[in-house]
Design an enzyme around this catalytic site. Sequence first.
Site, PDB file in Angstrom:
ATOM      1  N   THR A 130       0.825  -1.498  -0.035  1.00 29.93           N
ATOM      2  CA  THR A 130      -0.024  -0.240   0.294  1.00 29.93           C
ATOM      3  C   THR A 130       0.843   0.960   0.209  1.00 29.93           C
ATOM      4  OG1 THR A 130      -1.452  -1.351   1.308  1.00 29.93           O
ATOM      5  CG2 THR A 130      -2.050   0.777   1.268  1.00 29.93           C
ATOM      6  N   LYS A 216      -4.171  -9.946   6.071  1.00 33.62           N
ATOM      7  CA  LYS A 216      -5.299 -11.097   4.684  1.00 33.62           C
ATOM      8  C   LYS A 216      -4.628 -12.096   4.499  1.00 33.62           C
ATOM      9  CE  LYS A 216      -6.359 -12.920   1.131  1.00 33.62           C
ATOM     10  NZ  LYS A 216      -8.363 -12.678   0.491  1.00 33.62           N
ATOM     11  N   GLY A 267      -5.201 -26.322  -3.785  1.00 35.12           N
ATOM     12  CA  GLY A 267      -5.097 -25.477  -5.422  1.00 35.12           C
ATOM     13  C   GLY A 267      -5.955 -23.928  -5.127  1.00 35.12           C
ATOM     14  N   CYS A 270      -5.944 -18.113  -3.658  1.00 32.19           N
ATOM     15  CA  CYS A 270      -5.329 -17.732  -2.971  1.00 32.19           C
ATOM     16  C   CYS A 270      -4.290 -18.145  -2.118  1.00 32.19           C
ATOM     17  CB  CYS A 270      -6.083 -17.307  -2.288  1.00 32.19           C
ATOM     18  SG  CYS A 270      -7.931 -16.915  -3.249  1.00 32.19           S
ATOM     19  N   LYS A 336     -11.716 -26.770  -6.406  1.00 27.87           N
ATOM     20  CA  LYS A 336     -12.244 -27.565  -4.626  1.00 27.87           C
ATOM     21  C   LYS A 336     -13.589 -28.332  -4.779  1.00 27.87           C
ATOM     22  CE  LYS A 336     -13.561 -23.001  -2.741  1.00 27.87           C
ATOM     23  NZ  LYS A 336     -13.958 -22.743  -1.595  1.00 27.87           N
TER      24      LYS A 336
END
Length: 427
Positions: A130, A216, A267, A270, A336
């Site tokens: 950022t 995160k 997988g 993320c 998934k």
Amino acid sequence: MTFNTICMVGLGYIGLPTAAVIASRRKKVIGVDVNPVAVETINRGEIHIVEPELDIVVHAAVTEGYLRATTSPEPADAFLIAVPTPFKSESGNARVPDLTYIEAASKAIAPILEKGNLVVLESTSPVGTTEQVAQWLAEARPDLTFPQTHGESSDIRVAHCPERVLPGHVVRELVENDRVIGGMTDKCSEVAASLYKIFVEGECITTTARTAEMAKLTENSFRDVNIAFANELSIICDKLDINVWELIRLANRHPRVNILQPGPGVGGHCIAVDPWFIVSQTPDEARLIRTAREVNDSKPEWVLEKVQQAVGQFLMANPDKTARDVTIACFGLAFKPDIDDLRESPALKIAESVLAAHVGKVVVVEPNISVMPAGKLEGAELVDADAATAVGDVLIMLVDHKAFNTISKAAVATREIVDCRGVWDNQ
Ligand code: SAJ
């Protein structure tokens, strides 16, 4: 601060739903994407990605005139950046994040920034990104002031607000989930929170930009470590002849234990990516996080060994046959359950390796797609679950799609089985 016009840069899995949900609150949203096909599709009120309920929200937002897509940013009160952050290469065994898309987005909005604007980075990013965005903006606009040099009196507010929605539940989670909002100053956080409160029903909790970035990465790394623990247990249990699914069910009865489920690997874009952002910045300290990545990344190889063993067992039981006579059936290709997304899927990777290594026939089942994507699994036949159960000598359960729950253990009792998801082992 009032937000009359919002410019969303990046109209992918996060940007488009966010743009549409903000537009559904009767705010004017300009959606920007470099892909002209995506822009045309959205302007027709249609969508270019698969996500439940999104088509309805986008269609309403476009037809009511609140959402419009374009290929270059336009002036707005707030700019949200939701572009991909993949990794570019390996450096000393840690993958390095690629900030090219964030840099391009920052440089694209810089020329049209006006005093009083808010810029929010939503893309999952390594700590410090950022501040880097604010730096790129400041370099492009020396006529404006930014928080890194002018603190609370800056012309432009800059914050990070990481997306946290689960694919398949994006439209609901965008509204219901709490948001972590990290401004470069307190005022930046406050202004960004007032934007998110337009559509978020969860809590908007403010912190620093660096903490929000790390929060995160921490959430996805926590999940990766937990899944790695489950995957390691599955390998240990296989050696010790214990049913891992039962074991985890029992251990999770403890009030303070909550182990996730093993699988063929991790997988998606993320969980399998974000932990590397921590490892690449702090390679000596992030030992557990790196090991979890390695454990999960190596799971497909273990599955392939189990498949080889299963073929060997079948041939031992059928000495009149050779490997050429053995049909292998792979159940599930998505990354998934109950989605059609094959990108970065360990199931697809395993099916491809089986196809490359096996001299006999390979059939695959993926109930969520009707045709195989071009160039994928050429030579393998896409069949339905009944056909695969009927022709397969070795069955590999790769994804626990709901559609597979109806295949009973009794129906596959005479086959060699590699069950990566506990669909049959759990019955
Ligand atoms: N998986 C297992 N065992 C489990 C759970 C998942 O093997 O018990 C595997 C899945 O099969 C899949 C992979 O992990 O291959 C990732 O799936 P997922 O459902 O855990 O997560 P994603 O990648 O779809 O979404 C995650 C979410 N993060 C967390 O739950 C902490 C989501 O909230 C984030 O917004 C998203 O990453 C993101 O965009 O970062």
